[in-house]
Motif scaffolding. Structure first.
Motif, PDB file in Angstrom:
ATOM      1  N   ILE A  11       0.836  -1.205   0.000  1.00  0.00           N
ATOM      2  CA  ILE A  11       0.000   0.000   0.000  1.00  0.00           C
ATOM      3  C   ILE A  11       0.872   1.257   0.000  1.00  0.00           C
ATOM      4  O   ILE A  11       0.613   2.204  -0.721  1.00  0.00           O
ATOM      5  N   ILE A  12       1.947   1.235   0.785  1.00  0.00           N
ATOM      6  CA  ILE A  12       2.792   2.424   0.918  1.00  0.00           C
ATOM      7  C   ILE A  12       3.586   2.708  -0.364  1.00  0.00           C
ATOM      8  O   ILE A  12       3.757   3.841  -0.752  1.00  0.00           O
ATOM      9  N   MET A  13       4.070   1.655  -1.041  1.00  0.00           N
ATOM     10  CA  MET A  13       4.915   1.866  -2.215  1.00  0.00           C
ATOM     11  C   MET A  13       4.076   2.288  -3.412  1.00  0.00           C
ATOM     12  O   MET A  13       3.292   1.529  -3.941  1.00  0.00           O
ATOM     13  N   LEU A  14       4.247   3.529  -3.845  1.00  0.00           N
ATOM     14  CA  LEU A  14       3.531   4.054  -4.995  1.00  0.00           C
ATOM     15  C   LEU A  14       4.201   3.572  -6.280  1.00  0.00           C
ATOM     16  O   LEU A  14       5.381   3.222  -6.270  1.00  0.00           O
ATOM     17  N   PRO A  15       3.456   3.568  -7.405  1.00  0.00           N
ATOM     18  CA  PRO A  15       4.035   3.120  -8.671  1.00  0.00           C
ATOM     19  C   PRO A  15       5.346   3.827  -9.021  1.00  0.00           C
ATOM     20  O   PRO A  15       6.289   3.206  -9.486  1.00  0.00           O
ATOM     21  N   ILE A  16       5.404   5.141  -8.771  1.00  0.00           N
ATOM     22  CA  ILE A  16       6.625   5.893  -9.097  1.00  0.00           C
ATOM     23  C   ILE A  16       7.816   5.393  -8.283  1.00  0.00           C
ATOM     24  O   ILE A  16       8.946   5.320  -8.772  1.00  0.00           O
ATOM     25  N   ASP A  17       7.556   5.003  -7.018  1.00  0.00           N
ATOM     26  CA  ASP A  17       8.622   4.458  -6.171  1.00  0.00           C
ATOM     27  C   ASP A  17       9.071   3.096  -6.701  1.00  0.00           C
ATOM     28  O   ASP A  17      10.267   2.793  -6.736  1.00  0.00           O
ATOM     29  N   GLN A  19       8.837   1.994  -9.754  1.00  0.00           N
ATOM     30  CA  GLN A  19       9.557   2.182 -11.016  1.00  0.00           C
ATOM     31  C   GLN A  19      11.004   2.601 -10.769  1.00  0.00           C
ATOM     32  O   GLN A  19      11.928   2.096 -11.404  1.00  0.00           O
ATOM     33  N   GLN A  20      11.205   3.506  -9.819  1.00  0.00           N
ATOM     34  CA  GLN A  20      12.564   3.963  -9.514  1.00  0.00           C
ATOM     35  C   GLN A  20      13.393   2.827  -8.938  1.00  0.00           C
ATOM     36  O   GLN A  20      14.579   2.678  -9.264  1.00  0.00           O
ATOM     37  N   GLN A  21      12.763   2.002  -8.095  1.00  0.00           N
ATOM     38  CA  GLN A  21      13.476   0.870  -7.511  1.00  0.00           C
ATOM     39  C   GLN A  21      13.874  -0.138  -8.590  1.00  0.00           C
ATOM     40  O   GLN A  21      14.991  -0.660  -8.598  1.00  0.00           O
ATOM     41  N   ILE A  22      12.962  -0.395  -9.526  1.00  0.00           N
ATOM     42  CA  ILE A  22      13.246  -1.318 -10.633  1.00  0.00           C
ATOM     43  C   ILE A  22      14.416  -0.796 -11.458  1.00  0.00           C
ATOM     44  O   ILE A  22      15.341  -1.544 -11.810  1.00  0.00           O
ATOM     45  N   LEU A  23      14.401   0.496 -11.795  1.00  0.00           N
ATOM     46  CA  LEU A  23      15.486   1.091 -12.576  1.00  0.00           C
ATOM     47  C   LEU A  23      16.824   0.967 -11.854  1.00  0.00           C
ATOM     48  O   LEU A  23      17.851   0.666 -12.460  1.00  0.00           O
ATOM     49  N   THR A  24      16.801   1.184 -10.539  1.00  0.00           N
ATOM     50  CA  THR A  24      18.036   1.079  -9.740  1.00  0.00           C
ATOM     51  C   THR A  24      18.592  -0.333  -9.801  1.00  0.00           C
ATOM     52  O   THR A  24      19.794  -0.541 -10.017  1.00  0.00           O
ATOM     53  N   TRP A  25      17.720  -1.333  -9.618  1.00  0.00           N
ATOM     54  CA  TRP A  25      18.169  -2.743  -9.686  1.00  0.00           C
ATOM     55  C   TRP A  25      18.739  -3.073 -11.053  1.00  0.00           C
ATOM     56  O   TRP A  25      19.768  -3.736 -11.155  1.00  0.00           O
ATOM     57  N   LEU A  26      18.053  -2.611 -12.117  1.00  0.00           N
ATOM     58  CA  LEU A  26      18.512  -2.928 -13.472  1.00  0.00           C
ATOM     59  C   LEU A  26      19.847  -2.258 -13.781  1.00  0.00           C
ATOM     60  O   LEU A  26      20.698  -2.835 -14.469  1.00  0.00           O
ATOM     61  N   GLU A  27      20.044  -1.046 -13.279  1.00  0.00           N
ATOM     62  CA  GLU A  27      21.327  -0.369 -13.481  1.00  0.00           C
ATOM     63  C   GLU A  27      22.453  -1.130 -12.782  1.00  0.00           C
ATOM     64  O   GLU A  27      23.572  -1.208 -13.282  1.00  0.00           O
ATOM     65  N   GLU A  28      22.146  -1.697 -11.616  1.00  0.00           N
ATOM     66  CA  GLU A  28      23.151  -2.431 -10.837  1.00  0.00           C
ATOM     67  C   GLU A  28      23.386  -3.837 -11.366  1.00  0.00           C
ATOM     68  O   GLU A  28      24.508  -4.338 -11.351  1.00  0.00           O
ATOM     69  N   GLU A  29      22.313  -4.495 -11.861  1.00  0.00           N
ATOM     70  CA  GLU A  29      22.403  -5.919 -12.182  1.00  0.00           C
ATOM     71  C   GLU A  29      22.224  -6.252 -13.665  1.00  0.00           C
ATOM     72  O   GLU A  29      22.432  -7.390 -14.070  1.00  0.00           O
ATOM     73  N   ARG A  50       2.420  -3.625 -14.779  1.00  0.00           N
ATOM     74  CA  ARG A  50       1.801  -2.292 -14.778  1.00  0.00           C
ATOM     75  C   ARG A  50       2.866  -1.217 -14.552  1.00  0.00           C
ATOM     76  O   ARG A  50       2.872  -0.168 -15.195  1.00  0.00           O
ATOM     77  N   ASP A  51       3.796  -1.493 -13.630  1.00  0.00           N
ATOM     78  CA  ASP A  51       4.871  -0.541 -13.345  1.00  0.00           C
ATOM     79  C   ASP A  51       5.875  -0.456 -14.500  1.00  0.00           C
ATOM     80  O   ASP A  51       6.472   0.600 -14.741  1.00  0.00           O
ATOM     81  N   LEU A  52       6.067  -1.565 -15.205  1.00  0.00           N
ATOM     82  CA  LEU A  52       7.035  -1.588 -16.299  1.00  0.00           C
ATOM     83  C   LEU A  52       6.520  -0.881 -17.554  1.00  0.00           C
ATOM     84  O   LEU A  52       7.307  -0.339 -18.329  1.00  0.00           O
ATOM     85  N   LYS A  53       5.197  -0.901 -17.748  1.00  0.00           N
ATOM     86  CA  LYS A  53       4.619  -0.363 -18.990  1.00  0.00           C
ATOM     87  C   LYS A  53       5.071   1.071 -19.290  1.00  0.00           C
ATOM     88  O   LYS A  53       5.580   1.348 -20.382  1.00  0.00           O
ATOM     89  N   PRO A  54       4.962   2.023 -18.333  1.00  0.00           N
ATOM     90  CA  PRO A  54       5.416   3.385 -18.639  1.00  0.00           C
ATOM     91  C   PRO A  54       6.932   3.469 -18.850  1.00  0.00           C
ATOM     92  O   PRO A  54       7.406   4.309 -19.607  1.00  0.00           O
ATOM     93  N   LEU A  55       7.683   2.585 -18.193  1.00  0.00           N
ATOM     94  CA  LEU A  55       9.138   2.583 -18.371  1.00  0.00           C
ATOM     95  C   LEU A  55       9.502   2.111 -19.784  1.00  0.00           C
ATOM     96  O   LEU A  55      10.439   2.616 -20.396  1.00  0.00           O
TER      97      LEU A  55
END
Length: 201
Positions: A11-17, A19-29, A50-55
């Motif tokens: 509930i607390i993690m918004l889509p924008i959060d 998406q940013q977390q996914i981008l961070t992981w992908l940059e690292e891994e 759903r979170d990946l679609k806008p990315l």
């Protein structure tokens, strides 16, 4: 207690959060499977998509055979060859996997080998397809047939990749051309390209 904690995080993690977390992981891994992202964020795979679609729409990430990868920063469209800018929808497309885990794609082995020559120190692996079986093979150990008498409507001189020298020789019997290893192919293409200025048909 643990389940309630998971629901609270979701509930607390918004889509924008997310998406940013996914981008961070992908940059690292480099690459992650959707199931891995789902597990880490503790949300369903549908939520991850759903979170990946806008990315994806923003060309920040893309689907690959291994999962989801961060897009390279050059700004070249995902379906364009990084060398000649032709469309790379052909089954002859080549991928250059770099040491920083970014992936460059070219429309054919001709452009793939020329691009490899330019950025050789940065490349970890070359992936191309066997012309006969369509199986993914290592470009570093492949055998190449240059200038076979076969019109593929692509860059000149035409280059075809094979997993084994024997396959290349059998194909050469019917269609001609010159058989080369990776270094020989790069030398031959570069020599042929002298003075031509581009690799368009």
């Amino acid at each position: 207690m643990n389940l309630a904690h998971k629901e609270e995080r979701t509930i607390i993690m918004l889509p924008i959060d997310s998406q940013q977390q996914i981008l961070t992981w992908l940059e690292e891994e480099g690459t992650l499977r959707v199931s891995d992202i789902s597990s880490r964020l503790e949300v369903s795979e549908m939520t991850v998509y759903r979170d990946l679609k806008p990315l994806m729409e923003a060309n920040k990430v893309r689907k690959t055979s291994n999962g989801i990868s961060a897009m390279q920063a050059e700004g070249i469209p995902t379906d364009s060859c990084v060398y000649c800018l032709k469309t790379t929808t052909s089954r002859r497309a080549v991928q250059l996997i770099k040491k920083d885990h970014t992936i460059e794609q070219t429309c054919c082995p001709h452009c793939g080998l020329l691009r490899y020559k330019d950025i050789k120190e940065d490349v970890m692996q070359i992936l191309c397809r066997d012309f006969l079986t369509d199986m993914t093979i290592s470009g570093k150990t492949a055998t190449y047939l240059i200038d076979a008498d076969l019109n593929l409507n692509c860059c000149q001189p035409q280059v075809i990749s094979f997993e084994s020298r024997k396959q290349a020789e059998q194909f050469q019997t019917g269609f001609g051309g010159t058989i080369c290893t990776l270094p020989q192919a790069i030398t031959a293409i570069s020599r042929d390209m002298q003075g031509s200025g581009c690799c368009h048909d």
